[in-house]
Write an enzyme that holds these catalytic residues in place. Structure first.
Site, PDB file in Angstrom:
ATOM      1  N   CYS A  34       0.805  -1.226   0.000  1.00 26.75           N
ATOM      2  CA  CYS A  34       0.000   0.000   0.000  1.00 26.75           C
ATOM      3  C   CYS A  34       0.831   1.266   0.000  1.00 26.75           C
ATOM      4  O   CYS A  34       0.300   2.357  -0.180  1.00 26.75           O
ATOM      5  CB  CYS A  34      -0.908   0.019   1.228  1.00 26.75           C
ATOM      6  SG  CYS A  34       0.055  -0.052   2.744  1.00 26.75           S
ATOM      7  N   CYS A 103      -1.010  -5.380   6.467  1.00 21.08           N
ATOM      8  CA  CYS A 103      -0.721  -4.217   7.305  1.00 21.08           C
ATOM      9  C   CYS A 103       0.064  -4.628   8.544  1.00 21.08           C
ATOM     10  O   CYS A 103       0.895  -3.866   9.044  1.00 21.08           O
ATOM     11  CB  CYS A 103      -2.024  -3.548   7.735  1.00 21.08           C
ATOM     12  SG  CYS A 103      -3.170  -3.269   6.389  1.00 21.08           S
TER      13      CYS A 103
HETATM   14 FE1  FES Z   1      -1.262   0.317   4.390  1.00 19.69          FE
HETATM   15 FE2  FES Z   1      -2.766  -1.006   6.085  1.00 19.69          FE
HETATM   16  S1  FES Z   1      -3.352  -0.291   4.135  1.00 19.69           S
HETATM   17  S2  FES Z   1      -0.724  -0.450   6.287  1.00 19.69           S
END
Ligand code: FES
Length: 153
Positions: A34, A103
């Site tokens: 992400c 995450c």
């Molecule tokens: Fe990036 Fe959770 S979406 S750490």
């Protein structure tokens, strides 16, 4: 998406968020999935983690897992902290939704990065420890990678 009460608690009331001014070592990592970032400061005395604080540009799950990670590693030896996996942290939070497991890797890797720097600087990197760092950055998701977006085989 359903979050456990513990995840929500650690997200709303994060433990040990911030920085340690006289940290012994620091680990900063980015999440390839992400793009979020995590920084983990550790204060180490006689190979025991006496304090841990984190800062993150991450989502709620990253905040909750970092918060739980700091609680789990404070008071532990550096080697015990090295064995802490994101799965153990997720279990301590009563689970994370599968799409959010990536995450939880952020906190684990930030801790390990900080420990790697510490071991190297102090001349404490043994072959056994080096082996554990060799798998850093590898996806630890399900064998078939059903629920992750990583590019590992
Ligand atoms: Fe990036 Fe959770 S979406 S750490």
């Amino acid at each position: 998406m359903k979050y456990s009460d513990k995840v929500l608690d650690h997200f709303m009331n994060p433990r040990n968020m911030g920085e340690i001014e006289d940290a012994t070592t620091t680990g900063t990592v980015g999440n390839p999935v992400c793009g979020d970032i995590m920084k983990m400061d550790l204060k180490i005395v006689n190979n025991v983690i006496v304090d841990a604080k984190f800062m993150t540009f991450g989502c709620g799950s990253a905040i909750a897992t970092s918060s739980m990670s700091t609680e789990l590693i404070i008071g532990k030896t550096t080697d015990e902290a090295l064995d802490l996996t994101n799965r153990v942290v997720a279990e301590a939070l009563d689970g994370l939704p599968p799409v959010k497991m990536h995450c939880s890797v952020l906190a684990e890797q930030a801790v390990k990065k900080a420990l790697e720097t510490y071991y190297k600087r102090e001349g404490l990197m043994t072959p056994e420890r080096a082996k554990k760092f060799a798998i850093l950055g590898k996806c630890e998701h399900d064998d078939d990678h059903e629920n992750c977006e990583c590019s590992d085989e």
